[in-house]
Design an enzyme around this catalytic site. Structure first.
Site, mmCIF file in Angstrom:
data_model
loop_
_atom_site.group_PDB
_atom_site.id
_atom_site.type_symbol
_atom_site.label_atom_id
_atom_site.label_comp_id
_atom_site.label_asym_id
_atom_site.label_seq_id
_atom_site.Cartn_x
_atom_site.Cartn_y
_atom_site.Cartn_z
ATOM 1 N N LYS A 292 -24.423 40.855 -1.840
ATOM 2 C CA LYS A 292 -23.919 40.673 -3.260
ATOM 3 C C LYS A 292 -24.951 39.862 -3.821
ATOM 4 C CE LYS A 292 -19.870 41.668 -5.251
ATOM 5 N NZ LYS A 292 -18.848 42.748 -4.937
ATOM 6 N N GLY B 193 -4.739 41.458 -14.828
ATOM 7 C CA GLY B 193 -6.344 41.880 -15.367
ATOM 8 C C GLY B 193 -6.263 43.403 -15.645
ATOM 9 N N VAL B 194 -6.404 43.757 -16.850
ATOM 10 C CA VAL B 194 -6.410 45.145 -17.125
ATOM 11 C C VAL B 194 -7.831 45.477 -17.572
ATOM 12 C CG1 VAL B 194 -4.138 46.148 -17.223
ATOM 13 C CG2 VAL B 194 -4.944 44.580 -19.342
ATOM 14 N N GLY B 195 -8.879 45.265 -16.717
ATOM 15 C CA GLY B 195 -10.435 45.438 -17.268
ATOM 16 C C GLY B 195 -10.752 46.839 -16.680
ATOM 17 N N ALA C 72 -8.584 48.307 -13.691
ATOM 18 C CA ALA C 72 -7.344 48.364 -13.878
ATOM 19 C C ALA C 72 -6.674 49.201 -14.945
ATOM 20 C CB ALA C 72 -6.690 46.699 -14.026
HETATM 21 N N1 LIG Z 1 -15.655 47.782 -10.635
HETATM 22 C C1 LIG Z 1 -15.577 48.051 -9.485
HETATM 23 O O1 LIG Z 1 -15.818 49.201 -9.151
HETATM 24 C C2 LIG Z 1 -14.815 47.173 -8.501
HETATM 25 C C3 LIG Z 1 -14.123 46.023 -8.784
HETATM 26 N N2 LIG Z 1 -13.820 45.290 -7.936
HETATM 27 C C4 LIG Z 1 -12.979 43.880 -8.200
HETATM 28 O O2 LIG Z 1 -12.046 44.177 -9.035
HETATM 29 C C5 LIG Z 1 -11.626 43.139 -9.934
HETATM 30 C C6 LIG Z 1 -11.818 43.873 -11.240
HETATM 31 O O3 LIG Z 1 -13.225 44.360 -11.551
HETATM 32 P P1 LIG Z 1 -13.524 45.039 -13.035
HETATM 33 O O4 LIG Z 1 -12.238 45.699 -13.414
HETATM 34 O O5 LIG Z 1 -14.674 45.820 -12.656
HETATM 35 O O6 LIG Z 1 -13.295 43.816 -13.912
HETATM 36 P P2 LIG Z 1 -13.371 43.492 -15.273
HETATM 37 O O7 LIG Z 1 -14.210 42.293 -15.651
HETATM 38 O O8 LIG Z 1 -13.642 44.640 -16.045
HETATM 39 O O9 LIG Z 1 -11.989 43.125 -15.191
HETATM 40 C C7 LIG Z 1 -11.291 42.206 -14.931
HETATM 41 C C8 LIG Z 1 -10.224 41.728 -15.975
HETATM 42 O O10 LIG Z 1 -9.616 40.494 -15.603
HETATM 43 C C9 LIG Z 1 -9.247 39.772 -16.721
HETATM 44 N N3 LIG Z 1 -9.045 38.206 -16.266
HETATM 45 C C10 LIG Z 1 -10.184 37.460 -15.688
HETATM 46 N N4 LIG Z 1 -9.189 36.271 -15.493
HETATM 47 C C11 LIG Z 1 -8.080 36.475 -15.876
HETATM 48 C C12 LIG Z 1 -6.822 35.677 -15.297
HETATM 49 N N5 LIG Z 1 -7.067 34.333 -15.143
HETATM 50 N N6 LIG Z 1 -5.650 36.291 -15.634
HETATM 51 C C13 LIG Z 1 -5.572 37.533 -16.400
HETATM 52 N N7 LIG Z 1 -6.654 38.239 -16.295
HETATM 53 C C14 LIG Z 1 -7.793 37.982 -16.219
HETATM 54 C C15 LIG Z 1 -10.523 39.908 -17.557
HETATM 55 O O11 LIG Z 1 -10.189 39.349 -18.863
HETATM 56 C C16 LIG Z 1 -10.808 41.388 -17.504
HETATM 57 O O12 LIG Z 1 -10.351 42.155 -18.378
HETATM 58 C C17 LIG Z 1 -12.862 41.946 -9.559
HETATM 59 O O13 LIG Z 1 -12.214 41.240 -8.622
HETATM 60 C C18 LIG Z 1 -13.938 43.002 -8.877
HETATM 61 O O14 LIG Z 1 -14.676 42.094 -8.182
HETATM 62 C C19 LIG Z 1 -13.919 45.434 -6.383
HETATM 63 C C20 LIG Z 1 -14.396 46.720 -5.986
HETATM 64 C C21 LIG Z 1 -15.132 47.464 -7.118
HETATM 65 C C1 LIG Z 2 -20.386 49.265 -6.193
HETATM 66 C C2 LIG Z 2 -19.790 48.010 -6.143
HETATM 67 C C3 LIG Z 2 -18.446 48.698 -6.854
HETATM 68 C C4 LIG Z 2 -19.625 47.446 -4.890
HETATM 69 C C5 LIG Z 2 -19.073 46.231 -4.926
HETATM 70 O O1 LIG Z 2 -19.837 45.181 -5.178
HETATM 71 C C6 LIG Z 2 -17.666 46.083 -4.626
HETATM 72 O O2 LIG Z 2 -16.872 46.933 -3.839
HETATM 73 O O3 LIG Z 2 -17.074 44.481 -4.539
#
Ligand SMILES: NC(=O)C1=CN([C@@H]2O[C@H](COP(=O)(O)OP(=O)(O)OC[C@H]3O[C@@H](n4cnc5c(N)ncnc54)[C@H](O)[C@@H]3O)[C@@H](O)[C@H]2O)C=CC1
Ligand SMILES: CC(C)CC(=O)C(=O)O
EC number: 1.4.1.9
Length: 367
Positions: free
Chosen positions: A80, A180-182, A185
């Site tokens: 990572k 978290g609805v990023g 989600a």
């Molecule tokens: N994007 C992907 O394909 C993958 C993501 N993940 C994990 O899933 C999680 C979310 O990833 P993404 O959706 O890509 O990230 P993102 O950054 O798009 O979404 C995360 C959301 O959480 C919110 N957030 C941050 N701190 C917060 C808090 N204290 N309370 C409430 N909301 C909060 C942010 O404002 C954001 O909207 C991360 O932990 C990431 O490592 C794991 C595997 C793959």
């Molecule tokens: C391609 C990514 C979604 C891989 C990764 O870093 C993860 O699963 O946390």
């Protein structure tokens, strides 16, 4: 932190510090284990409180990728990157080009992709300098943004966890609290809404919350209130360490199933929720959809093949529950066992010398 001591304790292979003064790049690449193949894991850009916090995050996330890739049945090791900086303000083209050159210098030992704070556009810039990047734009024959794939995997895994806890995998009428609805989600909420689940959401980003309220009829709560809401399932989809001494006493959910990496603050928190009878779908098993999707690029991306493998996250979660029951251990330990057994078996069977060993990257087409 005593770095070598920590690396020895968890058996890390390599830790790299990458600096480029012109662009402001400060990146840490952690490679945990390459027994199964090249290390694949995303690049996170975040405003860390200290360099030590960034190093710790890179190390923990890299080890998580070793276990994630192993448990998902991928021929890939774990690594990572974290880039220190504000993804809204500090990004520039030169930064990702410089980072791409550092990756190229590793000659395939590490392959990157998106994570929190980085986008397909960033990966496209990295691709200018190295082949060892996935999740780039579909116009390059790639799989694009991994988040929808991750969300689908979490949805599948959540259904398996619901079956374990409630006797049926239907999520209709179930109340799901989403933290978290990023990127991930948002798509998870869509699947849940389509199946008739009721959503309670929170985010520090008000626009993200508003979108979930408008599109999925979700109820919004303040970030600190999400742990204690009345719900069937808690889906942590923001950052790590949120299952801890402060949050556990508030939890009302029977199931924890979400996308966030490193959800347990410490291993002992996995023991506590197990004793409370909460069904925990281990993070790195349930959130493997994204990495399964981008890893498929290494064979020449085929969406149908990738989605079939992502569907199997349901079965992988069931496998973890079965090991937990068989061995009388919490599910987080069962997941570790599943991953470690595969790595150990492959490590042993690799003892035979081969002059030019076949490599996953040699199958990569169209680049
Ligand atoms: N994007 C992907 O394909 C993958 C993501 N993940 C994990 O899933 C999680 C979310 O990833 P993404 O959706 O890509 O990230 P993102 O950054 O798009 O979404 C995360 C959301 O959480 C919110 N957030 C941050 N701190 C917060 C808090 N204290 N309370 C409430 N909301 C909060 C942010 O404002 C954001 O909207 C991360 O932990 C990431 O490592 C794991 C595997 C793959
Ligand atoms: C391609 C990514 C979604 C891989 C990764 O870093 C993860 O699963 O946390």
């Amino acid at each position: 932190m005593e770095l070598f001591k920590y690396m020895e304790k968890y058996d890390y292979e390599q830790l790299l510090f990458c600096q480029d003064k012109e662009s402001g790049l400060k990146a840490i690449i952690a490679i945990h284990d390459t027994t199964l193949g090249p290390a694949l894991g995303g690049t996170r850009m975040w405003m860390y409180e200290s360099e030590e916090a960034a190093i710790e995050d890179a190390l923990r996330l890299a080890r998580g990728m070793t276990y994630k890739n192993a448990a998902a049945g991928l021929n890939l090791g774990g690594g990572k990157t974290v880039i220190i900086g504000d993804p809204r303000k500090d990004k520039n083209e030169a930064m990702f080009r410089a980072f791409g050159r550092f990756i190229q210098g590793l000659n395939g030992r590490y392959i990157t992709a998106e994570d929190v704070g980085t986008t397909v556009e960033d990966m496209d810039i990295i691709y200018q300098e190295t082949d060892y990047v996935t999740g780039i734009s579909p116009e390059f024959g790639s799989s694009g943004n991994p988040s929808p794939a991750t969300a689908y995997g979490v949805y599948r895994g959540m259904k398996a966890a619901a079956k374990e806890a409630f006797g049926s995998d239907s999520l209709e009428g179930k109340v799901v609290a989403v933290q978290g609805v990023g990127n991930v989600a948002y798509h998870l909420c869509r699947h849940l809404h389509e199946e008739g689940a009721q959503l309670i959401v929170t985010d520090i980003n008000k626009e993200a919350v508003q979108r979930a309220v408008e599109e999925f009829g979700a109820k919004a709560v303040d970030p600190n209130d999400i742990y204690g809401v009345d719900c069937d399932i808690f889906a942590p989809c923001a950052l790590g360490g949120i299952i801890n001494d402060q949050t556990i006493p508030q939890l009302k959910a029977k199931v924890i199933a979400g996308s966030a990496n490193n959800q347990l603050k410490e291993a002992r928190h996995g023991d506590i929720i197990h004793e409370m009878g909460i069904v925990y779908a281990p993070d790195y098993v349930i959130n493997a959809g994204g990495v399964i999707n981008v890893a498929d690029e290494l064979y020449g991306y085929n969406r149908e093949r990738a989605m079939k493998k992502i569907e199997q996250i349901y079965d992988n979660i069931e496998k973890v529950f079965a090991i937990a029951k068989r061995d009388g251990i919490p599910t987080y330990k069962a997941a570790d066992r599943l991953a470690e057994e595969r790595i150990e078996t492959m490590r042993k069977s690799r003892s035979q010398f081969l002059q030019n060993g076949h490599h996953i990257l040699s199958r990569r087409r169209g680049r």
